[in-house]
Design a protein around this motif. Structure first.
Motif, PDB file in Angstrom:
ATOM      1  N   LYS A  51       0.831  -1.206   0.000  1.00  0.00           N
ATOM      2  CA  LYS A  51       0.000   0.000   0.000  1.00  0.00           C
ATOM      3  C   LYS A  51       0.866   1.257   0.000  1.00  0.00           C
ATOM      4  O   LYS A  51       0.549   2.227  -0.682  1.00  0.00           O
ATOM      5  N   GLU A 102      -5.370  -0.158   7.905  1.00  0.00           N
ATOM      6  CA  GLU A 102      -6.717   0.298   7.546  1.00  0.00           C
ATOM      7  C   GLU A 102      -6.702   1.748   7.055  1.00  0.00           C
ATOM      8  O   GLU A 102      -7.374   2.095   6.081  1.00  0.00           O
ATOM      9  N   GLN A 103      -5.942   2.595   7.725  1.00  0.00           N
ATOM     10  CA  GLN A 103      -5.881   3.994   7.317  1.00  0.00           C
ATOM     11  C   GLN A 103      -5.143   4.160   5.987  1.00  0.00           C
ATOM     12  O   GLN A 103      -5.498   5.024   5.183  1.00  0.00           O
ATOM     13  N   ASP A 106      -7.672   3.420   3.360  1.00  0.00           N
ATOM     14  CA  ASP A 106      -8.547   4.574   3.117  1.00  0.00           C
ATOM     15  C   ASP A 106      -7.851   5.632   2.260  1.00  0.00           C
ATOM     16  O   ASP A 106      -8.444   6.185   1.327  1.00  0.00           O
ATOM     17  N   GLU A 109      -7.632   4.475  -1.359  1.00  0.00           N
ATOM     18  CA  GLU A 109      -8.910   4.634  -2.060  1.00  0.00           C
ATOM     19  C   GLU A 109      -9.121   6.088  -2.470  1.00  0.00           C
ATOM     20  O   GLU A 109      -9.574   6.371  -3.574  1.00  0.00           O
ATOM     21  N   LYS A 110      -8.782   7.028  -1.582  1.00  0.00           N
ATOM     22  CA  LYS A 110      -8.910   8.451  -1.912  1.00  0.00           C
ATOM     23  C   LYS A 110      -7.949   8.823  -3.042  1.00  0.00           C
ATOM     24  O   LYS A 110      -8.289   9.586  -3.938  1.00  0.00           O
TER      25      LYS A 110
END
Length: 118
Positions: A51, A102-103, A106, A109-110
């Motif tokens: 990620k 998890e962050q 997010d 995705e943004k």
């Protein structure tokens, strides 16, 4: 008769070497898993690395992380600041690995929803 004794002793020695090597490898693997907190955190760490790389490829030119001016504006600059803040919090051990993952998801995705030329 002497040849049979040598073959039997040789077979016993080979089996002993195999068993000893297996125990050694098993102990090494258990130590590594205990050190890392189990296999789940190994996979989670790999996920975080992927990620981070994906975010760097999207947010930075050529995927190379650089500092951003505090006065920079725009959706990309906001995401870069959020990523830097998140990395600092994780490095300072303020958030656990699962929350960090998890962050990052997010943020990714943004970042994927950003316009191409932004």
């Amino acid at each position: 008769m002497d040849l049979n004794v040598y073959l039997i002793v040789g077979a016993v020695i080979i089996v002993a070497i195999i068993v000893i090597n297996h125990q050694k490898q098993k102990n090494t693997m258990q130590a590594m898993l205990q050190e890392s907190g189990g296999t789940q955190s190994l996979f989670l760490t790999k996920s975080v690395e992927k990620k981070n790389k994906a975010l760097a490829d999207i947010l930075y030119v050529g995927g190379v992380k650089t500092t951003i001016a505090d006065t920079a504006t725009g959706p990309k600059a906001v995401l870069i600041r959020q990523l830097q803040k998140l990395e600092k919090e994780y490095a300072a051990k303020k958030i656990p690995l699962r929350t960090y993952d998890e962050q990052l998801f997010d943020l990714l995705e943004k970042a994927k929803s950003l316009p191409v030329n932004a």
